[in-house]
Scaffold this active site. Structure first.
Site, PDB file in Angstrom:
ATOM      1  N   CYS A 112      -5.389   8.277   5.175  1.00  0.00           N
ATOM      2  CA  CYS A 112      -4.171   7.690   5.727  1.00  0.00           C
ATOM      3  C   CYS A 112      -3.187   8.712   6.296  1.00  0.00           C
ATOM      4  CB  CYS A 112      -3.500   6.831   4.654  1.00  0.00           C
ATOM      5  SG  CYS A 112      -4.633   5.633   3.917  1.00  0.00           S
ATOM      6  N   HIS A 261       2.516   4.939   8.224  1.00  0.00           N
ATOM      7  CA  HIS A 261       1.175   4.417   7.971  1.00  0.00           C
ATOM      8  C   HIS A 261       1.324   3.011   7.406  1.00  0.00           C
ATOM      9  CE1 HIS A 261      -2.640   3.608   6.183  1.00  0.00           C
ATOM     10  NE2 HIS A 261      -2.200   3.798   4.950  1.00  0.00           N
ATOM     11  N   ASN A 291      -4.547  -2.615   6.592  1.00  0.00           N
ATOM     12  CA  ASN A 291      -4.457  -1.157   6.501  1.00  0.00           C
ATOM     13  C   ASN A 291      -5.713  -0.574   7.145  1.00  0.00           C
ATOM     14  OD1 ASN A 291      -4.725   1.522   5.619  1.00  0.00           O
ATOM     15  ND2 ASN A 291      -3.765   1.132   3.655  1.00  0.00           N
TER      16      ASN A 291
END
Length: 334
Positions: A112, A261, A291
């Protein structure tokens, strides 16, 4: 000489898994509560046999429709779901598009915070004169590492690939400053226990077990301690952001847009609250994508550009955090 993000394209798998699909598959799951916390209503999931490389090729095809691929002099590829243990996906991109042999190629294993790290590397190569136009690819298919019955991860992650062109510029634009950091003590809070040399996959590691919360996974699957990761982000990321701004004699009032993020809505909400951010300054697109790991930030940047949220002569702050545990913040002038 400075480095600027010149172009971004991305590709999402065709298959979409909605929360209604999950509700039908697992009637006992409180999907409405899950959506409230995660902020995710649907996610794109790679088909069986569809890999991060396949998604990357589709993203590159979109890019090369308007950008001369022969100008690329380096490829940096970030993924935690490569097609092979060896060789790297970057070599396969070079081969697929018949790119020049006179360019560097390598992959790096990051999640990430991967886009921040990739930009940092591209920036360094450009500043040193090694390259002028770098292809930065961030792609992951986490769905292949998730146990379908693991509620904690199944609802959250989507698959995607993003490709960015990082170019040299002599103007006062592009990457201004950055800070990255590592908290290796938390490595086991977000990991796949089996599959590497330390613990090879076996019949034993493939046995699924339920945790205290009823999430089912084996040691071959992603294991995420969501609350521990959330606590880590809240304790580390705001201070890093404030420190980078202070180093550049700026405050959050001087920032035009913040692109985090897209970890989860609960994470974004807590960061917004801790930093006392104006919601109008934060771009969020997690609802329909989930995500998407290393592709998350560039996809959000592209969507923000297309929505008219990013314009010339603005200060943009990027912030990534996750597996490692790692976290990084970057300042950009448009």
């Amino acid at each position: 000489m400075n480095a600027i993000i010149k172009h971004i394209e991305y590709y999402l798998p065709e298959r979409i898994v909605s929360n209604n699909d999950l509700r039908n598959e697992f009637p006992a799951w409180d999907v409405d509560k899950i959506q409230t916390k995660s902020g995710v209503a649907s996610r794109h999931i790679a088909a069986s046999g569809e890999t991060a490389l396949d998604l990357s090729i589709k993203a590159c095809e979109k890019l090369f429709a308007t950008y001369d691929k022969n100008e690329i002099d380096g490829i940096i590829y970030c993924t935690q779901s490569p097609d092979y243990i060896m060789p790297s996906n970057s070599f396969l991109i070079q081969r697929h598009f018949s790119l020049s042999e006179n360019l560097f190629c390598y992959d790096f294993n990051h999640a990430c915070t991967g886009y921040i790290y990739g930009l940092m590397m591209a920036h360094s190569y450009i500043r040193s004169g090694i390259a002028k136009k770098i292809l930065l690819i961030t792609a992951d298919t986490y769905s292949k590492y998730i146990n379908p019955a693991d509620r904690s991860t199944r609802v959250l992650f989507g698959d995607a690939a993003a490709v960015s062109v990082i170019e040299a510029t002599e103007k006062n634009e592009g990457i201004i400053d950055l800070q990255v950091a590592t908290y290796g003590n938390g490595y086991d809070k977000f990991m796949i226990p089996a599959g590497g040399a330390r613990l090879p996959q076996s019949a034993e590691t493939a046995i699924p077990k339920a945790d205290l919360y009823g999430n089912i996974r084996s040691k071959n699957d992603i294991k995420m301690d969501g609350m521990a990761v959330w606590s880590f982000i809240n304790s580390k990321v705001p201070d890093q952001i404030r420190g980078l701004l202070e180093r550049n004699q700026l405050t959050l009032a001087d920032i035009d847009l913040v692109v985090f993020h897209q970890a989860s809505l609960m994470t974004l909400d807590s960061l917004i609250k801790i930093l006392n951010l104006d919601m109008d300054k934060v771009f969020i697109n997690i609802r329909e994508l989930g995500n998407t790991v290393s592709a998350s930030i560039p996809i959000a940047l592209k969507d923000a550009m297309d929505a008219g949220r990013i314009k010339n002569n603005q200060r943009i702050l990027l912030s990534g955090f996750g597996v490692g545990l790692a976290y990084g913040t970057m300042l950009i002038n448009t």
